[in-house]
Each structure stands twice: as structure tokens, then as C-alpha cells.
Enzyme design. Structure first.
Site, short mmCIF file in Angstrom:
data_model
loop_
_atom_site.label_atom_id
_atom_site.label_comp_id
_atom_site.label_asym_id
_atom_site.label_seq_id
_atom_site.Cartn_x
_atom_site.Cartn_y
_atom_site.Cartn_z
N LYS A 192 0.86 -1.18 0.00
CA LYS A 192 0.00 0.00 0.00
C LYS A 192 0.90 1.23 0.00
O LYS A 192 1.69 1.44 0.92
CB LYS A 192 -0.91 -0.01 1.23
N ARG A 202 -10.43 10.02 2.03
CA ARG A 202 -10.26 10.65 3.35
C ARG A 202 -11.31 11.74 3.55
O ARG A 202 -11.78 11.96 4.66
CB ARG A 202 -8.85 11.20 3.49
N GLU A 239 7.64 -6.91 1.16
CA GLU A 239 6.35 -6.98 1.87
C GLU A 239 5.58 -8.24 1.47
O GLU A 239 4.93 -8.87 2.30
CB GLU A 239 5.50 -5.74 1.57
N LYS A 254 -2.10 -1.52 -3.94
CA LYS A 254 -2.98 -0.35 -3.86
C LYS A 254 -2.15 0.92 -3.93
O LYS A 254 -1.17 1.00 -3.19
CB LYS A 254 -3.72 -0.41 -2.53
N TYR A 319 -14.93 1.18 -7.06
CA TYR A 319 -16.19 1.90 -6.86
C TYR A 319 -17.07 1.82 -8.11
O TYR A 319 -18.23 2.17 -8.07
CB TYR A 319 -15.91 3.35 -6.48
C1 PBG Z 1 -7.20 3.51 5.51
C2 PBG Z 1 -7.66 3.25 4.13
C3 PBG Z 1 -7.50 4.15 3.08
C4 PBG Z 1 -8.10 3.57 1.98
C5 PBG Z 1 -8.62 2.34 2.35
N1 PBG Z 1 -8.32 2.13 3.71
C6 PBG Z 1 -6.91 5.50 3.04
C7 PBG Z 1 -5.62 5.80 3.64
O1 PBG Z 1 -4.75 4.96 3.81
O2 PBG Z 1 -5.45 6.95 3.98
C8 PBG Z 1 -8.17 4.27 0.66
C9 PBG Z 1 -9.19 3.83 -0.29
C10 PBG Z 1 -9.45 4.77 -1.40
O3 PBG Z 1 -8.80 5.83 -1.56
O4 PBG Z 1 -10.37 4.45 -2.15
N2 PBG Z 1 -6.78 2.50 6.28
#
Ligand code: PBG
Length: 328
Positions: A192, A202, A239, A254, A319
Site C-alpha cells: 500500500k 479521506r 512486503e 494499492k 467503486y
Molecule cells: C485507511 C484506508 C485508506 C483507503 C482504504 N483504507 C486510506 C488511507 O490509507 O489513507 C483508501 C481507499 C481509497 O482511496 O479508495 N486505512
């Protein structure tokens, strides 16, 4: 004579030699939900923070379209957010109550995937516990293991740690095994990245960097001490090795589109299913460009998903999941 165009000469020939398809079974639909009435998410056109009733309806409509896996993201009111995120492990918290309700309604037709990270519950918006300006690893991991267990007890099929703390997979697996949840899957957010593409998400959760989050100067202003540097690829494989050793069931990359090289390398380096998350920013950029008339929404949606699948993703969180299935 070799003529590459022969294989493109008609729709029937093209579909005969088509290498990649995205079907409803490849897709995981992320959903935001809250107590009270549904609200539009301004930064994500077409997506809502759903009331529980609307969430159940959205799941029912999606099941009819062939979707079956849903990633749940709770919107927690500010009054429940605390420095220590203790609401995250409340057995009767919003996520746990909602899982039970969805399972009562739809039984095993639905696969529920829950997010394991503290950010919806922390007043500071970080995924981990903060002390003296630092994100604590091991203390956070202990809490994540408890959080995953509470979710599994409520009926989550797959727990998905998105926090990027070290050794959380091991701790979560141990907690699940000890409580006899041998069949609960772990989908790890393995690689990630600290990406600007999470901005709209967010905003949706009023989390770090959004106008609504408590602004403090004595905490890190970004997630770069735990999420990965976008410049690094080999580190993603490190990772990956760790998550495989710690018994993750599904590994994830991601964001997706700007990280397709990482998706490709995951596919070459593991036998586990590889998931990719087409995140909020990827979704909203397509929506915005389409609203301005610069690109065609339906074509961009399809091409973006096919490119992620072609890169090596077995599963795609998007989405667009429902809108895509509506066009199948
Ligand atoms: C947080 C989390 C995030 C997303 C999924 N889980 C955001 C972040 O790490 O700040 C992002 C998903 C998206 O942007 O669609 N644990």
C-alpha cells in the site's frame, strides 16, 4: 504473410481471441455506511455514505447483478473518535452491528470484507496509535488483532488490514486461530503506497488531511512512515514475502493503475490470489474528466478495469463495480 490485423477483422474474431475479461466475480464493491440518513460524497460523484437501510438495498441490487463481495467502510461520527481509537474494538460498534444485520438478511450469499486499521476511529486520523509524535507499531498491531477478531466474531468473511504496520498479518492470524476462526480469510494490503490518490476517500471519512480532521502540529502530517514510497518496487516484493510467510490468503496492491508494474510482479512471485484496489482518486479522476466532457465515462471505466486485470489482478476492488455490472 503475417498480418496482425487478421485477428482484429470482425467483432466475432476479436472476441474469439480476446485474452482478458472482467466479470462480476472478479469485482469487490467498497461501500461507505453510517448511522442516520444517506449523504452524497462530494469528492466521489455517484458514491454515498449510505444509511443502513440504503446499504442493505445497495447490496441487494448488487447481488442481483452478480456481485457478491463487499468491502465495508464505516463513517464514524467525530464524537466516537478518540486518541486511542477504542471504538474500533467495540463488539457492538457500527461495523459489527452492520455485519450482523447484513448476514441476517443475505446469509452466505454475501462475502463481507472488513477494513482493519484504526483511522476511522482515531481523532488524529492515523491508522495507528500515536505517541510523542510517532506511530507505534507493536501496540497498534495488538489492537488490530483484537479489531480483526471482533469483526470475525460478528461474521466478517475476510478481514483486510490496510494499516501497513509490520507483522500485523502474523498477529491477526494468531488471534483468529486461537479463537477457532480457522476459516476467516486475511486479505492483506501488502503493498500500500503513500499515495495522493486516497484524497477523496479521506474526505468521505473526514480523515487525515480532510478539513474535518482535528489539526495538530505535533503528529505526522502524512502516512509516509508506514505506507510505501511510490518510488520503490523491490520493497513491495519484500512486503509480499513477509505476508506469504505470515499466512495471508490474498495479497493486494494499492492503488492499481499507477502501480500496474507492481501488480504484474506480484503475479509472477506468488501463487496466492492477487487483488488490486482501484482507489478513490482513480475513480474520481475518471468521473471528473467525464463530467468535463474530456473522456467517455463508460469506456474509461471498462478500459481501466480491463487494464488492471490484464496486469495480473485476480480481484479488483472498485467503486465502479456496480455501474460496470449494470453494463454487462
Ligand atoms: C485507511 C484506508 C485508506 C483507503 C482504504 N483504507 C486510506 C488511507 O490509507 O489513507 C483508501 C481507499 C481509497 O482511496 O479508495 N486505512
Amino acid at each position: 504473410m503475417i498480418r496482425a490485423r487478421r485477428l482484429r477483422s470482425s467483432p466475432a474474431i476479436r472476441s474469439l481471441v480476446e485474452e482478458t475479461q472482467v466479470t462480476a466475480h472478479d469485482l469487490i464493491y467498497p461501500l461507505f455506511f453510517k448511522e442516520g440518513n444517506s449523504e452524497d460524497i462530494n469528492s466521489m460523484p455517484g458514491q454515498k455514505r449510505l444509511s443502513i437501510n440504503d446499504l442493505l438495498q445497495e447490496i441487494e441490487d448488487s447481488l442481483e447483478l452478480g456481485l457478491r463481495a463487499f468491502a465495508l467502510f464505516p463513517v464514524i461520527p467525530n464524537e466516537f473518535k478518540t486518541w486511542d481509537a477504542k471504538e474500533a474494538i467495540n463488539p457492538d460498534g457500527l461495523t459489527q452491528k452492520t455485519i450482523r444485520q447484513i448476514k441476517r438478511t443475505f446469509g452466505n450469499d454475501v462475502i463481507l470484507i472488513t477494513d482493519v486499521a484504526l483511522d476511522p476511529y482515531t481523532s488524529h486520523g492515523h491508522d495507528g496509535l500515536v505517541h510523542n509524535g510517532k506511530i507505534l507499531n507493536d501496540e497498534t498491531v495488538a489492537m488490530l488483532a483484537e479489531m480483526a477478531l471482533v469483526q470475525a466474531e460478528a461474521g466478517a468473511d475476510i478481514v483486510a488490514p490496510s494499516d501497513m504496520m509490520d507483522h500485523r498479518i502474523k498477529a491477526i492470524r494468531k488471534a483468529l486461530e486461537e479463537a477457532n476462526h480457522h476459516d476467516t480469510l486475511i486479505m492483506s494490503y501488502t503493498a500500500k503506497y503513500a499515495s495522493c490518490l486516497y484524497g477523496p476517500f479521506r474526505e468521505a471519512l473526514a480523515s487525515l488531511g480532510s478539513g474535518d480532521c482535528e489539526l495538530r502540529t505535533d503528529i505526522p502530517q502524512d502516512k509516509k512512515t508506514y505506507q510505501m514510497n511510490p518510488a520503490n518496487a523491490r520493497e513491495a516484493l519484500k512486503e509480499l514475502d513477509l505476508d506469504i510467510q505470515e499466512a495471508a490468503d490474498i495479497v493486494m496492491v494499492k492503488p492499481a493503475s499507477w502501480y500496474s508494474d507492481i501488480i504484474y510482479q506480484f503475479k509472477q512471485n506468488t501463487h496466492l490470489p492477487v487483488a488490486a484496489y482501484q482507489v478513490s482518486g482513480e475513480y474520481s479522476m475518471i468521473q471528473a474528466a467525464a463530467q468535463l466532457g474530456y473522456i467517455d465515462l463508460s469506456a474509461a471505466m471498462k478500459e481501466s478495469l480491463i487494464s488492471i486485470k490484464r496486469s495480473g489482478a485476480d480481484l479488483i476492488l472498485s467503486y465502479f463495480a456496480k455501474a460496470y455490472c449494470q453494463e454487462l
